[in-house]
Write a protein that holds these residues in place. Sequence first.
Motif, PDB file in Angstrom:
ATOM      1  N   CYS A   1       0.841  -1.194   0.000  1.00 55.80           N
ATOM      2  CA  CYS A   1       0.000   0.000   0.000  1.00 55.80           C
ATOM      3  C   CYS A   1       0.879   1.249   0.000  1.00 55.80           C
ATOM      4  O   CYS A   1       1.779   1.384   0.823  1.00 55.80           O
TER       5      CYS A   1
ATOM      6  N   GLY B   1      -0.729   4.252  -0.048  1.00 57.23           N
ATOM      7  CA  GLY B   1      -1.664   5.318   0.340  1.00 57.23           C
ATOM      8  C   GLY B   1      -0.981   6.285   1.301  1.00 57.23           C
ATOM      9  O   GLY B   1       0.130   6.026   1.776  1.00 57.23           O
ATOM     10  N   THR B   2      -1.661   7.386   1.611  1.00 59.28           N
ATOM     11  CA  THR B   2      -1.009   8.451   2.387  1.00 59.28           C
ATOM     12  C   THR B   2      -0.460   7.949   3.723  1.00 59.28           C
ATOM     13  O   THR B   2       0.708   8.179   4.064  1.00 59.28           O
ATOM     14  N   ALA B   3      -1.302   7.228   4.490  1.00 58.77           N
ATOM     15  CA  ALA B   3      -0.864   6.780   5.823  1.00 58.77           C
ATOM     16  C   ALA B   3       0.348   5.857   5.705  1.00 58.77           C
ATOM     17  O   ALA B   3       1.331   5.993   6.452  1.00 58.77           O
ATOM     18  N   CYS B   4       0.311   4.940   4.759  1.00 58.95           N
ATOM     19  CA  CYS B   4       1.420   3.995   4.595  1.00 58.95           C
ATOM     20  C   CYS B   4       2.653   4.704   4.053  1.00 58.95           C
ATOM     21  O   CYS B   4       3.780   4.401   4.454  1.00 58.95           O
TER      22      CYS B   4
ATOM     23  N   CYS C   1      -4.303   2.491  -0.464  1.00 54.78           N
ATOM     24  CA  CYS C   1      -5.148   2.254   0.722  1.00 54.78           C
ATOM     25  C   CYS C   1      -5.986   0.982   0.628  1.00 54.78           C
ATOM     26  O   CYS C   1      -6.906   0.868  -0.180  1.00 54.78           O
ATOM     27  N   ILE C   2      -5.636   0.051   1.489  1.00 55.34           N
ATOM     28  CA  ILE C   2      -6.412  -1.187   1.528  1.00 55.34           C
ATOM     29  C   ILE C   2      -7.285  -1.235   2.791  1.00 55.34           C
ATOM     30  O   ILE C   2      -7.767  -2.285   3.184  1.00 55.34           O
ATOM     31  N   GLY C   3      -7.458  -0.060   3.381  1.00 52.45           N
ATOM     32  CA  GLY C   3      -8.414   0.056   4.488  1.00 52.45           C
ATOM     33  C   GLY C   3      -7.892  -0.373   5.847  1.00 52.45           C
ATOM     34  O   GLY C   3      -8.677  -0.634   6.749  1.00 52.45           O
ATOM     35  N   CYS C   4      -6.574  -0.486   6.016  1.00 48.84           N
ATOM     36  CA  CYS C   4      -6.017  -0.840   7.335  1.00 48.84           C
ATOM     37  C   CYS C   4      -5.011   0.232   7.740  1.00 48.84           C
ATOM     38  O   CYS C   4      -3.893  -0.091   8.181  1.00 48.84           O
ATOM     39  N   CYS C   5      -5.382   1.488   7.588  1.00 46.01           N
ATOM     40  CA  CYS C   5      -4.425   2.581   7.784  1.00 46.01           C
ATOM     41  C   CYS C   5      -3.811   2.561   9.193  1.00 46.01           C
ATOM     42  O   CYS C   5      -2.681   3.000   9.392  1.00 46.01           O
TER      43      CYS C   5
ATOM     44  N   VAL D   1       1.317  -1.109   5.393  1.00 41.47           N
ATOM     45  CA  VAL D   1       0.637  -2.394   5.212  1.00 41.47           C
ATOM     46  C   VAL D   1       0.966  -2.990   3.850  1.00 41.47           C
ATOM     47  O   VAL D   1       1.127  -2.254   2.880  1.00 41.47           O
TER      48      VAL D   1
HETATM   49  S1  FES Z   1      -3.051   4.116   3.440  1.00 40.51           S
HETATM   50 FE1  FES Z   1      -2.312   2.131   3.523  1.00 40.51          FE
HETATM   51  S2  FES Z   1      -3.923   1.034   4.332  1.00 40.51           S
HETATM   52 FE2  FES Z   1      -4.715   3.013   4.186  1.00 40.51          FE
END
Ligand code: FES
Length: 302
Positions: A225, A227-230, A266-270, A275
Amino acid sequence: MSNNKQISNNKIENEKIGATLIVGGGIGGMQAALDLASSGIKVYLVDNKPSIGGVMAQLDKTFPTNDCAMCTMAPRLVEVGRHKDIEVITLADIESIKGTAGNFTLKLNKRPRFIDEEKCTGCGLCVANCPVRNIIYVTPEKDKIEISDKHAKIMNNIIAEYIDTEGALVPILQKANDILNYLPEPVLKYTADKLNMPLSVVCRIATFYKSFSLEPRGKHIISVCLGTACHVKGAGRVTSALESELGIRRGETTKDMNFTLETVRCIGCCGLAPVLKVGEDVHGLVSKMMVPELLHSYEKAS
Ligand code: FES
């Protein structure tokens, strides 16, 4: 094929006349056309692209107000299209200009559009079903489908399972992709033939969803992932560690067909960032130090 269009209003030599030609249908050209047309002047808005809108149509936000570019453009596009005194001429190049300020004569070279502009609604179906670029219907006699017996048997079972389902194509491709790990070309042709569907429609679905692959993929699909958090928690470093450990880059598959490395958003486990998923297994709080052991555990299980 070309269609030359001449715009001339020089009935009386050197007389200043009230028609204007604007070159370029970007946001500036559209606004100028609207301003002139609302002052009662006939406007020809010329662009060499298939449509007006210019570069702004490709932007998301605009500086300094952060306004959505399309929100700024859309009302002008509609107004230009509807204004009785604005004639939009697209796919046209200026061949020559003659005259003096206030009374010009222009010769335009209008390139063909190959469609009936009166009837076109811009739905895009003609592009998807273009008989030049696509094989529209697969006919087994003409287009030999070289599918293996094994794949034909698998596809027959899948098609029999979903044939009566509405919108059967997506679940059929999903199941085929799960079983075969990718969608080989003969499988797409076979599906189109069996469902009596244009091959272009099958290809459009097969290439639209990221979960479908047209290339053989590894036994284990690693999805990191980004995504922003990852990303802020170091997913980039984890991806680099995977790339160097596997000797491949993202989007590639190892030579032994064991691993395919992909990136997702984002796979929904931020909360567990960074992740990654290996197949259906989710691994959270991953660091680059954990990568060799993680890969080893799947190699052992192979
Ligand atoms: S940003 Fe990686 S799981 Fe949401």
